[in-house]
Design a protein around this motif. Structure first.
Motif, PDB file in Angstrom:
ATOM      1  N   PHE A  54     -12.740  43.270 -25.960  1.00  0.00           N
ATOM      2  CA  PHE A  54     -11.924  44.323 -26.558  1.00  0.00           C
ATOM      3  C   PHE A  54     -10.452  43.986 -26.416  1.00  0.00           C
ATOM      4  O   PHE A  54     -10.048  43.211 -25.546  1.00  0.00           O
ATOM      5  N   HIS A  71     -15.292  50.463 -34.382  1.00  0.00           N
ATOM      6  CA  HIS A  71     -15.286  50.227 -35.825  1.00  0.00           C
ATOM      7  C   HIS A  71     -16.671  50.345 -36.448  1.00  0.00           C
ATOM      8  O   HIS A  71     -17.704  50.300 -35.776  1.00  0.00           O
ATOM      9  N   ARG A  80     -13.087  43.755 -34.202  1.00  0.00           N
ATOM     10  CA  ARG A  80     -11.919  44.545 -33.793  1.00  0.00           C
ATOM     11  C   ARG A  80     -10.631  44.109 -34.478  1.00  0.00           C
ATOM     12  O   ARG A  80      -9.666  44.885 -34.544  1.00  0.00           O
ATOM     13  N   SER A  84      -6.513  47.034 -35.584  1.00  0.00           N
ATOM     14  CA  SER A  84      -5.503  47.207 -34.539  1.00  0.00           C
ATOM     15  C   SER A  84      -4.447  48.235 -34.905  1.00  0.00           C
ATOM     16  O   SER A  84      -3.999  49.018 -34.056  1.00  0.00           O
ATOM     17  N   MET A  99      -9.971  48.678 -28.372  1.00  0.00           N
ATOM     18  CA  MET A  99     -10.748  48.427 -29.595  1.00  0.00           C
ATOM     19  C   MET A  99     -11.734  47.302 -29.339  1.00  0.00           C
ATOM     20  O   MET A  99     -11.354  46.136 -29.284  1.00  0.00           O
ATOM     21  N   SER A 101     -15.039  44.763 -30.061  1.00  0.00           N
ATOM     22  CA  SER A 101     -16.036  44.196 -30.963  1.00  0.00           C
ATOM     23  C   SER A 101     -17.390  44.309 -30.277  1.00  0.00           C
ATOM     24  O   SER A 101     -17.484  44.651 -29.097  1.00  0.00           O
TER      25      SER A 101
END
Length: 262
Positions: A54, A71, A80, A84, A99, A101
């Protein structure tokens, strides 16, 4: 298959194919600016695979709390790096924003992604004190809704949850059995039911469902099903579709962030 068109967004959004490139450019510019200011930590690992990482964006000064954005992309695409810039609003309001992934189908099952997001939230929470707000879009809306369920997050992390906001979520996965995407999801009815927040008891944490008024009918249905199942706030944003509904996260003065962060 029967519901492929119902769950297709791109053909029904003007300029729909152009959005990923636009998101990527905006996200890169935001990351570059925060890296230059020393307010970004990129690629923080929370698990053993490359995608289990992240980015963490910091506000100016001490953080009021942690906001985590998860997301979408039907659990089969994106990472991610495209989102942003959506951290801008919360950062300006004094919150740190993580954030993550996550691994994608068909390499993993949706239930495994749920577990990964719980690990990502926990790892980010270990770096930022204070309350936690979770927001996710589409498939990410499903994932943050799952985080609200008892036993998904560690008890000490779950106790810090202030608000959960699924945006345009997929809340009942059973219809996806009738889409070609299920070749990647590999869902059967039992697995779909086990991952459907709309079929689960309402959580104790405050939840707001957000959806665009111009979305495909199935996404309006999916949002309503969850709001009704959990008896929670349900906001339909006029003149917003599945791709531009998330833009409000970048605006520190938006009603969406007022609701999410208080």
């Amino acid at each position: 298959m029967k519901l492929d068109d119902a769950y297709a967004n791109v053909p029904y959004i003007p300029g729909g194919t152009e959005y990923p490139a636009r998101w990527s450019a905006q996200a890169e510019a935001f990351r570059d600016a925060l890296v230059a200011e020393g307010r970004a930590e990129l690629g923080l690992s929370y698990g053993p695979t490359v995608r289990q990482a992240f980015d963490l964006f910091h506000p100016e000064g001490a953080a009021k709390g942690l906001c985590v954005f998860v997301h979408g992309g039907y659990w089969i695409k994106f990472d991610r790096s495209l989102w942003s810039h959506l951290a801008a609003g919360a950062c300006e309001r004094g919150w740190a924003v993580a954030m993550p992934s996550y691994d994608l189908c068909p390499d993993v099952r949706i239930a495994e992604i749920t577990t990964q997001i719980a690990q990502a939230v926990s790892a980010a929470a270990a770096r930022v004190d204070g309350p936690i707000a979770l927001v996710g879009h589409s498939a990410g809306g499903h994932l943050v809704a799952r985080m609200a369920m008892p036993g998904i997050l560690p008890a000490d992390v779950a106790a810090r949850l202030q608000h959960v906001m699924p945006i345009s979520p997929v809340s009942d996965l059973r219809p996806l059995l009738e889409t070609a995407m299920n070749a990647d999801f590999r869902l059967d009815m039992a697995a779909a039911e086990a991952e459907s927040p709309a079929l689960m008891p309402a959580p104790s944490v405050p939840v707001t469902i957000w959806v665009g008024g111009d979305e495909r009918p199935v996404f309006l249905d999916q949002a309503r099903w969850l709001a009704e199942a959990w008896d929670v706030a349900h906001h339909v944003a006029e003149h917003r579709h599945h791709f531009d509904i998330i833009e409000a996260l970048g605006d520190p003065e938006s009603a969406m962030l007022d609701q999410l962060l208080g």
